[in-house]
Design a protein around this motif. Sequence first.
Motif, PDB file in Angstrom:
ATOM      1  N   ARG A   6       0.836  -1.205   0.000  1.00  0.00           N
ATOM      2  CA  ARG A   6       0.000   0.000   0.000  1.00  0.00           C
ATOM      3  C   ARG A   6       0.870   1.254   0.000  1.00  0.00           C
ATOM      4  N   LEU A   7       1.888   1.250   0.862  1.00  0.00           N
ATOM      5  CA  LEU A   7       2.812   2.390   0.903  1.00  0.00           C
ATOM      6  C   LEU A   7       3.539   2.553  -0.420  1.00  0.00           C
ATOM      7  N   LEU A   8       3.958   1.451  -0.985  1.00  0.00           N
ATOM      8  CA  LEU A   8       4.678   1.477  -2.251  1.00  0.00           C
ATOM      9  C   LEU A   8       3.820   2.097  -3.351  1.00  0.00           C
ATOM     10  N   SER A   9       2.563   1.715  -3.421  1.00  0.00           N
ATOM     11  CA  SER A   9       1.699   2.297  -4.454  1.00  0.00           C
ATOM     12  C   SER A   9       1.434   3.782  -4.192  1.00  0.00           C
ATOM     13  N   SER A  10       1.455   4.192  -2.927  1.00  0.00           N
ATOM     14  CA  SER A  10       1.205   5.596  -2.588  1.00  0.00           C
ATOM     15  C   SER A  10       2.436   6.484  -2.750  1.00  0.00           C
ATOM     16  N   TYR A  11       3.618   5.956  -2.424  1.00  0.00           N
ATOM     17  CA  TYR A  11       4.819   6.792  -2.341  1.00  0.00           C
ATOM     18  C   TYR A  11       5.889   6.506  -3.388  1.00  0.00           C
ATOM     19  N   CYS A  12       5.660   5.552  -4.288  1.00  0.00           N
ATOM     20  CA  CYS A  12       6.737   5.202  -5.229  1.00  0.00           C
ATOM     21  C   CYS A  12       7.102   6.365  -6.145  1.00  0.00           C
ATOM     22  N   ALA A  45      10.533   1.204   5.545  1.00  0.00           N
ATOM     23  CA  ALA A  45      10.725   0.538   6.834  1.00  0.00           C
ATOM     24  C   ALA A  45      10.303   1.469   7.974  1.00  0.00           C
ATOM     25  N   ASP A  46      10.688   2.729   7.884  1.00  0.00           N
ATOM     26  CA  ASP A  46      10.299   3.697   8.913  1.00  0.00           C
ATOM     27  C   ASP A  46       8.787   3.862   8.973  1.00  0.00           C
ATOM     28  N   LYS A  47       8.134   3.932   7.821  1.00  0.00           N
ATOM     29  CA  LYS A  47       6.673   4.060   7.789  1.00  0.00           C
ATOM     30  C   LYS A  47       5.992   2.837   8.410  1.00  0.00           C
ATOM     31  N   LEU A  48       6.636   1.677   8.273  1.00  0.00           N
ATOM     32  CA  LEU A  48       6.093   0.445   8.849  1.00  0.00           C
ATOM     33  C   LEU A  48       6.517   0.238  10.304  1.00  0.00           C
ATOM     34  N   SER A  83      14.192  -8.608  -2.964  1.00  0.00           N
ATOM     35  CA  SER A  83      14.479  -7.635  -1.912  1.00  0.00           C
ATOM     36  C   SER A  83      13.480  -6.488  -2.000  1.00  0.00           C
ATOM     37  N   PRO A  84      13.337  -5.708  -0.926  1.00  0.00           N
ATOM     38  CA  PRO A  84      12.443  -4.542  -0.993  1.00  0.00           C
ATOM     39  C   PRO A  84      12.877  -3.577  -2.097  1.00  0.00           C
ATOM     40  N   LYS A  85      14.174  -3.412  -2.284  1.00  0.00           N
ATOM     41  CA  LYS A  85      14.678  -2.514  -3.323  1.00  0.00           C
ATOM     42  C   LYS A  85      14.265  -3.008  -4.708  1.00  0.00           C
ATOM     43  N   GLU A  86      14.313  -4.317  -4.928  1.00  0.00           N
ATOM     44  CA  GLU A  86      13.877  -4.866  -6.215  1.00  0.00           C
ATOM     45  C   GLU A  86      12.385  -4.623  -6.427  1.00  0.00           C
ATOM     46  N   LEU A  87      11.588  -4.757  -5.385  1.00  0.00           N
ATOM     47  CA  LEU A  87      10.154  -4.499  -5.494  1.00  0.00           C
ATOM     48  C   LEU A  87       9.884  -3.021  -5.751  1.00  0.00           C
ATOM     49  N   ILE A  88      10.624  -2.164  -5.084  1.00  0.00           N
ATOM     50  CA  ILE A  88      10.490  -0.718  -5.305  1.00  0.00           C
ATOM     51  C   ILE A  88      10.869  -0.384  -6.746  1.00  0.00           C
ATOM     52  N   ASP A  89      11.975  -0.944  -7.214  1.00  0.00           N
ATOM     53  CA  ASP A  89      12.411  -0.692  -8.590  1.00  0.00           C
ATOM     54  C   ASP A  89      11.380  -1.182  -9.596  1.00  0.00           C
ATOM     55  N   ARG A  90      10.814  -2.350  -9.363  1.00  0.00           N
ATOM     56  CA  ARG A  90       9.791  -2.873 -10.279  1.00  0.00           C
ATOM     57  C   ARG A  90       8.576  -1.959 -10.322  1.00  0.00           C
ATOM     58  N   GLN A  91       8.152  -1.489  -9.161  1.00  0.00           N
ATOM     59  CA  GLN A  91       6.995  -0.594  -9.118  1.00  0.00           C
ATOM     60  C   GLN A  91       7.315   0.717  -9.826  1.00  0.00           C
ATOM     61  N   THR A  92       8.507   1.236  -9.620  1.00  0.00           N
ATOM     62  CA  THR A  92       8.902   2.484 -10.259  1.00  0.00           C
ATOM     63  C   THR A  92       8.954   2.326 -11.777  1.00  0.00           C
ATOM     64  N   VAL A  93       9.513   1.230 -12.251  1.00  0.00           N
ATOM     65  CA  VAL A  93       9.568   0.971 -13.695  1.00  0.00           C
ATOM     66  C   VAL A  93       8.161   0.827 -14.256  1.00  0.00           C
ATOM     67  N   THR A  94       7.276   0.191 -13.512  1.00  0.00           N
ATOM     68  CA  THR A  94       5.882   0.078 -13.946  1.00  0.00           C
ATOM     69  C   THR A  94       5.248   1.462 -14.077  1.00  0.00           C
ATOM     70  N   GLU A  95       5.543   2.345 -13.140  1.00  0.00           N
ATOM     71  CA  GLU A  95       5.022   3.715 -13.208  1.00  0.00           C
ATOM     72  C   GLU A  95       5.569   4.432 -14.446  1.00  0.00           C
TER      73      GLU A  95
END
Length: 140
Positions: free
Chosen positions: A38-44, A54-57, A75-87
């Motif tokens: 949820r945070l990733l979709s809101s803040y990516c 991690a701090d938000k959680l 890793s969380p970084k890989e998930l963040i990168d994937r979401q960012t690339v999707t955006e």
Amino acid sequence: NNIRNLLVATDIEIMDHAGDSLRNSRGHAWMLVNRFFRLLSSYCRETREVQFYADKLSITSTYLYKLCRKNFQLSPKELIDRQTVTEIKTYLVNTDMSVKHIASELNFEDVSYMCRYFRRQTGMSPMDYRAFSKRQVLAE
């Protein structure tokens, strides 16, 4: 990524409307993973730093890493990168925004950094991806 986001959103809706027994059966770790998405979709669009999430959680980045590895083998970084690339891909395919404007929308330091980031993740430049996706649509 979009399918994963849909499944996570569906799970969140089910959990929001489920009874306490179902909620408790999933456990604290699954709740944290759902909150991370949820945070990733809101803040990516704003940040790509693992520590921010991690701090938000209210957990350590090490624990977030363990949760993501256990549940997604990434890793969380890989998930963040994937979401960012999707955006980025979404902007490239669904808008006529310039690459410079997209970089600004996603809070990249500059357009050249976003282009290098995108190329590292996908193997092609943003403009090549836009042209490729337009060719794909025309071919259908």
